[in-house]
Design a protein around this motif. Structure first.
Motif, PDB file in Angstrom:
ATOM      1  N   THR A  16       1.062   2.420   8.560  1.00  0.00           N
ATOM      2  CA  THR A  16       0.556   2.840   7.261  1.00  0.00           C
ATOM      3  C   THR A  16      -0.162   1.679   6.622  1.00  0.00           C
ATOM      4  O   THR A  16       0.360   0.562   6.582  1.00  0.00           O
ATOM      5  CB  THR A  16       1.725   3.305   6.367  1.00  0.00           C
ATOM      6  OG1 THR A  16       2.411   4.362   7.011  1.00  0.00           O
ATOM      7  CG2 THR A  16       1.228   3.764   5.009  1.00  0.00           C
ATOM      8  N   THR A  17      -1.347   1.927   6.101  1.00  0.00           N
ATOM      9  CA  THR A  17      -2.074   0.934   5.324  1.00  0.00           C
ATOM     10  C   THR A  17      -1.818   1.237   3.861  1.00  0.00           C
ATOM     11  O   THR A  17      -1.986   2.374   3.414  1.00  0.00           O
ATOM     12  CB  THR A  17      -3.583   1.008   5.616  1.00  0.00           C
ATOM     13  OG1 THR A  17      -3.800   0.781   7.009  1.00  0.00           O
ATOM     14  CG2 THR A  17      -4.351  -0.015   4.790  1.00  0.00           C
ATOM     15  N   MET A  18      -1.407   0.236   3.118  1.00  0.00           N
ATOM     16  CA  MET A  18      -1.090   0.432   1.710  1.00  0.00           C
ATOM     17  C   MET A  18      -2.023  -0.430   0.877  1.00  0.00           C
ATOM     18  O   MET A  18      -2.611  -1.386   1.377  1.00  0.00           O
ATOM     19  CB  MET A  18       0.378   0.086   1.454  1.00  0.00           C
ATOM     20  CG  MET A  18       1.304   0.936   2.310  1.00  0.00           C
ATOM     21  SD  MET A  18       3.027   0.537   2.138  1.00  0.00           S
ATOM     22  CE  MET A  18       3.364   1.385   0.596  1.00  0.00           C
ATOM     23  N   GLU A  19      -2.179  -0.051  -0.397  1.00  0.00           N
ATOM     24  CA  GLU A  19      -3.058  -0.818  -1.276  1.00  0.00           C
ATOM     25  C   GLU A  19      -2.490  -0.887  -2.676  1.00  0.00           C
ATOM     26  O   GLU A  19      -1.689  -0.042  -3.069  1.00  0.00           O
ATOM     27  CB  GLU A  19      -4.467  -0.207  -1.317  1.00  0.00           C
ATOM     28  CG  GLU A  19      -4.573   1.063  -2.128  1.00  0.00           C
ATOM     29  CD  GLU A  19      -5.990   1.586  -2.283  1.00  0.00           C
ATOM     30  OE1 GLU A  19      -6.949   0.832  -2.117  1.00  0.00           O
ATOM     31  OE2 GLU A  19      -6.112   2.784  -2.593  1.00  0.00           O
ATOM     32  N   THR A  20      -2.923  -1.875  -3.410  1.00  0.00           N
ATOM     33  CA  THR A  20      -2.757  -1.969  -4.853  1.00  0.00           C
ATOM     34  C   THR A  20      -4.150  -2.131  -5.425  1.00  0.00           C
ATOM     35  O   THR A  20      -4.852  -3.097  -5.081  1.00  0.00           O
ATOM     36  CB  THR A  20      -1.901  -3.189  -5.249  1.00  0.00           C
ATOM     37  OG1 THR A  20      -0.598  -3.032  -4.706  1.00  0.00           O
ATOM     38  CG2 THR A  20      -1.815  -3.321  -6.752  1.00  0.00           C
ATOM     39  N   GLN A  21      -4.573  -1.178  -6.229  1.00  0.00           N
ATOM     40  CA  GLN A  21      -5.905  -1.275  -6.810  1.00  0.00           C
ATOM     41  C   GLN A  21      -5.877  -2.218  -7.994  1.00  0.00           C
ATOM     42  O   GLN A  21      -4.938  -2.207  -8.792  1.00  0.00           O
ATOM     43  CB  GLN A  21      -6.394   0.108  -7.236  1.00  0.00           C
ATOM     44  CG  GLN A  21      -6.645   1.012  -6.072  1.00  0.00           C
ATOM     45  CD  GLN A  21      -7.254   2.342  -6.483  1.00  0.00           C
ATOM     46  OE1 GLN A  21      -7.498   2.599  -7.654  1.00  0.00           O
ATOM     47  NE2 GLN A  21      -7.497   3.183  -5.497  1.00  0.00           N
TER      48      GLN A  21
END
Length: 154
Positions: free
Chosen positions: A148-153
């Motif tokens: 899973t690729t996760m992000e914080t914008q």
């Protein structure tokens, strides 16, 4: 009938690429540009001619109803990783009027058969979270998350 894409298919591939781009741009306009597409016609020509980047199309009565863009990926043997050959589905699209006719399943099965015939260990793809129907479709085909690729914008 499913076959390798040919130069004559470029206009139709472009139509479908715009559909995919619109879906992604609607869901993530911060990443994807509206009115654009992933590849130029010149890039499509090079992709079609390259055996390491096969595009498979589902055609009926001369109409390309969907495609699967694929890329062979190779990881050499190293101290930390086993040697692997993978067929990555870069993009899979079925034209809106032809959906629910099992064309996506046919394309996927064709990719699986091709991967087996060419000595691949697996078939992989990425699914954008803006398209839950696509994720459900791939899960129904037996795919499971690999990572899973996760992000914080910001």
């Amino acid at each position: 009938m499913i076959r390798r894409a040919e130069i004559k298919d470029i206009d139709r591939l472009n139509d479908l690429l715009y559909q995919v781009q619109a879906l992604h741009a609607d869901g993530r306009p911060d990443i994807f540009k509206h009115g654009a597409k992933k590849y130029t016609s010149e890039e499509l020509t090079a992709i079609i001619k390259n055996d390491e980047t096969p595009i498979f199309v589902c055609e009926e009565e001369g109409i390309v109803m969907g495609y699967a863009f694929c890329i062979y990926q190779y990881t050499p043997d190293s101290p930390g990783l086993h040697e692997r050959r993978v067929l990555y589905i870069d993009d899979l699209c079925v034209d809106e009027p032809y959906r629910r006719r099992h064309i996506g399943r046919q394309l996927f099965d064709y990719v699986l058969d091709t991967a087996r015939e060419t000595g691949c260990h697996s078939v992989t793809l990425n699914v954008w979270r803006v398209n839950p129907a696509a994720e459900a479709f791939y899960r129904k085909l037996g795919m499971q998350p690999l990572k899973t690729t996760m992000e914080t914008q910001l």
